[in-house]
Design a protein around this motif. Sequence first.
Motif, PDB file in Angstrom:
ATOM      1  N   GLU A  81       0.533  -1.115   0.046  1.00  0.00           N
ATOM      2  CA  GLU A  81      -0.364  -0.245   0.283  1.00  0.00           C
ATOM      3  C   GLU A  81       0.671   1.780  -0.272  1.00  0.00           C
ATOM      4  N   LEU A  82       2.232   1.338   0.686  1.00  0.00           N
ATOM      5  CA  LEU A  82       3.235   2.233   0.333  1.00  0.00           C
ATOM      6  C   LEU A  82       3.574   2.910  -0.598  1.00  0.00           C
ATOM      7  N   SER A  83       4.686   0.833  -1.224  1.00  0.00           N
ATOM      8  CA  SER A  83       5.463   0.819  -1.383  1.00  0.00           C
ATOM      9  C   SER A  83       5.525   0.410  -2.560  1.00  0.00           C
ATOM     10  N   LEU A  84       6.205   0.318  -3.999  1.00  0.00           N
ATOM     11  CA  LEU A  84       6.657  -0.821  -4.924  1.00  0.00           C
ATOM     12  C   LEU A  84       8.190  -1.574  -4.904  1.00  0.00           C
ATOM     13  N   ALA A  85       8.682  -1.584  -3.304  1.00  0.00           N
ATOM     14  CA  ALA A  85      10.028  -1.629  -2.654  1.00  0.00           C
ATOM     15  C   ALA A  85       9.717  -3.725  -3.304  1.00  0.00           C
ATOM     16  N   PRO A  86      11.145  -3.801  -3.855  1.00  0.00           N
ATOM     17  CA  PRO A  86      11.317  -5.824  -3.920  1.00  0.00           C
ATOM     18  C   PRO A  86      10.929  -6.680  -2.451  1.00  0.00           C
ATOM     19  N   ILE A  87       9.635  -7.589  -2.532  1.00  0.00           N
ATOM     20  CA  ILE A  87      10.340  -8.124  -1.335  1.00  0.00           C
ATOM     21  C   ILE A  87       9.564  -9.671  -1.284  1.00  0.00           C
ATOM     22  N   LEU A  88      11.328  -9.738  -0.784  1.00  0.00           N
ATOM     23  CA  LEU A  88      11.159 -11.464  -0.965  1.00  0.00           C
ATOM     24  C   LEU A  88      10.362 -12.448   0.362  1.00  0.00           C
ATOM     25  N   MET A  89       9.542 -13.319   0.159  1.00  0.00           N
ATOM     26  CA  MET A  89       9.409 -14.145   1.225  1.00  0.00           C
ATOM     27  C   MET A  89       9.695 -15.958   1.572  1.00  0.00           C
ATOM     28  N   MET A  90      10.183 -15.412   3.448  1.00  0.00           N
ATOM     29  CA  MET A  90      10.836 -16.402   3.401  1.00  0.00           C
ATOM     30  C   MET A  90       9.847 -17.865   4.426  1.00  0.00           C
ATOM     31  N   ALA A 107       4.342 -10.131  -2.409  1.00  0.00           N
ATOM     32  CA  ALA A 107       5.638 -10.723  -3.045  1.00  0.00           C
ATOM     33  C   ALA A 107       6.033 -10.616  -4.483  1.00  0.00           C
ATOM     34  N   ASP A 108       7.378 -10.579  -4.657  1.00  0.00           N
ATOM     35  CA  ASP A 108       8.099 -11.017  -6.124  1.00  0.00           C
ATOM     36  C   ASP A 108       8.699 -12.046  -5.782  1.00  0.00           C
ATOM     37  N   ASP A 109       8.857 -12.297  -4.920  1.00  0.00           N
ATOM     38  CA  ASP A 109       9.524 -13.914  -5.268  1.00  0.00           C
ATOM     39  C   ASP A 109       9.625 -14.520  -3.783  1.00  0.00           C
ATOM     40  N   TYR A 110       9.886 -16.046  -3.324  1.00  0.00           N
ATOM     41  CA  TYR A 110       9.881 -16.136  -2.275  1.00  0.00           C
ATOM     42  C   TYR A 110      11.331 -17.367  -2.421  1.00  0.00           C
ATOM     43  N   ARG A 123      19.261 -14.863  -5.418  1.00  0.00           N
ATOM     44  CA  ARG A 123      17.983 -13.943  -5.326  1.00  0.00           C
ATOM     45  C   ARG A 123      17.974 -12.730  -5.348  1.00  0.00           C
ATOM     46  N   ILE A 124      18.338 -12.600  -4.337  1.00  0.00           N
ATOM     47  CA  ILE A 124      18.320 -10.932  -4.135  1.00  0.00           C
ATOM     48  C   ILE A 124      19.180  -9.901  -5.151  1.00  0.00           C
ATOM     49  N   ARG A 125      20.276 -10.564  -5.238  1.00  0.00           N
ATOM     50  CA  ARG A 125      20.884  -9.281  -6.017  1.00  0.00           C
ATOM     51  C   ARG A 125      19.923  -9.191  -7.317  1.00  0.00           C
ATOM     52  N   SER A 126      19.183 -10.588  -7.936  1.00  0.00           N
ATOM     53  CA  SER A 126      18.396 -10.710  -9.037  1.00  0.00           C
ATOM     54  C   SER A 126      17.477  -9.662  -9.135  1.00  0.00           C
ATOM     55  N   LEU A 127      16.184  -9.575  -7.899  1.00  0.00           N
ATOM     56  CA  LEU A 127      15.484  -8.342  -7.206  1.00  0.00           C
ATOM     57  C   LEU A 127      15.998  -7.083  -7.942  1.00  0.00           C
ATOM     58  N   ASP A 210      15.596 -14.688 -13.236  1.00  0.00           N
ATOM     59  CA  ASP A 210      17.024 -15.215 -13.109  1.00  0.00           C
ATOM     60  C   ASP A 210      17.195 -16.918 -12.166  1.00  0.00           C
ATOM     61  N   HIS A 211      16.189 -17.844 -12.771  1.00  0.00           N
ATOM     62  CA  HIS A 211      15.902 -18.105 -12.475  1.00  0.00           C
ATOM     63  C   HIS A 211      16.128 -19.552 -12.996  1.00  0.00           C
ATOM     64  N   ALA A 212      17.151 -20.951 -12.501  1.00  0.00           N
ATOM     65  CA  ALA A 212      16.743 -21.979 -13.575  1.00  0.00           C
ATOM     66  C   ALA A 212      15.014 -23.152 -12.690  1.00  0.00           C
ATOM     67  N   TRP A 213      14.683 -23.378 -13.886  1.00  0.00           N
ATOM     68  CA  TRP A 213      13.257 -24.019 -13.585  1.00  0.00           C
ATOM     69  C   TRP A 213      13.700 -25.043 -12.812  1.00  0.00           C
ATOM     70  N   HIS A 214      13.248 -25.258 -12.076  1.00  0.00           N
ATOM     71  CA  HIS A 214      13.045 -27.202 -10.460  1.00  0.00           C
ATOM     72  C   HIS A 214      11.844 -26.809 -10.561  1.00  0.00           C
ATOM     73  N   GLY A 215      10.630 -27.305 -12.020  1.00  0.00           N
ATOM     74  CA  GLY A 215       9.320 -27.994 -11.816  1.00  0.00           C
ATOM     75  C   GLY A 215       8.933 -26.526 -11.077  1.00  0.00           C
ATOM     76  N   ASP A 216       8.482 -25.709 -10.339  1.00  0.00           N
ATOM     77  CA  ASP A 216       7.995 -24.837  -9.292  1.00  0.00           C
ATOM     78  C   ASP A 216       7.616 -23.609 -10.048  1.00  0.00           C
ATOM     79  N   THR A 217       6.162 -23.713 -10.988  1.00  0.00           N
ATOM     80  CA  THR A 217       5.885 -22.370 -11.414  1.00  0.00           C
ATOM     81  C   THR A 217       4.869 -21.926 -11.320  1.00  0.00           C
ATOM     82  N   ARG A 218       4.840 -21.653  -9.825  1.00  0.00           N
ATOM     83  CA  ARG A 218       3.650 -20.732  -9.579  1.00  0.00           C
ATOM     84  C   ARG A 218       3.745 -19.288  -8.666  1.00  0.00           C
ATOM     85  N   VAL A 219       4.972 -19.136  -9.491  1.00  0.00           N
ATOM     86  CA  VAL A 219       5.790 -17.621  -8.854  1.00  0.00           C
ATOM     87  C   VAL A 219       4.595 -16.923 -10.210  1.00  0.00           C
TER      88      VAL A 219
END
Length: 248
Positions: A81-90, A107-110, A123-127, A210-219
């Motif tokens: 609601e405040l920002s478009l800053a990249p977010i990585l969920m853990m 979130a942009d990635d997890y 992942r951080i550098r990619s974001l 910048d991901h190699a494909w490992h079968g999970d394409t939900r993102v």
Amino acid sequence: MTSPAVTPGSATEAHLLLVEDDEVIRNTVRMLLERYGFTVSTAADGMSGLEMFRERRPDLLLLDVMLPELDGIGLCRRIRELSLAPILMMSARGDALDVVSGLEAGADDYVVKPVESAVLVARIRSLLRRASFTPAHSPAGASGAGPGTGGGDTTTMTFGDLTIDTRGMEVHRSGQPLALTPTELRMLLEFAASPGVVLERRTLLSRVWDHAWHGDTRVVDLHVQRLRAKIGAERIETVRGFGYKLRR
């Protein structure tokens, strides 16, 4: 976390906010990221993380899903609601509910804990690259007689009521500016570079995340849903069994 396989570089000057309630994990990740030149602020709960974000406006956020007071999903929504800053969920579990909820919240990635140090840093550098992305060259159709353009030298592409300015990195729909996250914008530019061409999910993972494909394409699927909600559901067509394409 395993020993990093990525060589620490010089200071990136990027400021990260890590929100993690486990003190051991929080301190371990902080020290790791500082080794790679990042400035890292930390918070132990969601409300403290939200307050710290408002005060410091970091370049990227790492949010644990399970947080006291305000969980990571709720914090992600508040940040969006405040920002478009990249977010990585853990996520400690990595189950479908955590992943889908986090991506739907903005979130942009997890990553799934425990995560290898090299993977986390990559992942951080990619974001961060995505957030500062500028096309090295104009996408197909961005100059000359592009889709919907009147010809001439331009960096603007038009698809019906959708206009993409690849130089100013701005997108308008019916004349109104759209607030796209860096990931959403990068994905839209990939589609716009090849209108009418089907892009497989693993291709989008490689080019956008910048991901190699490992079968999970939900993102990919969740980001397509978010992009459709902003630019119009009819703009991106699903080609079952293959991927997605931007309609001409």
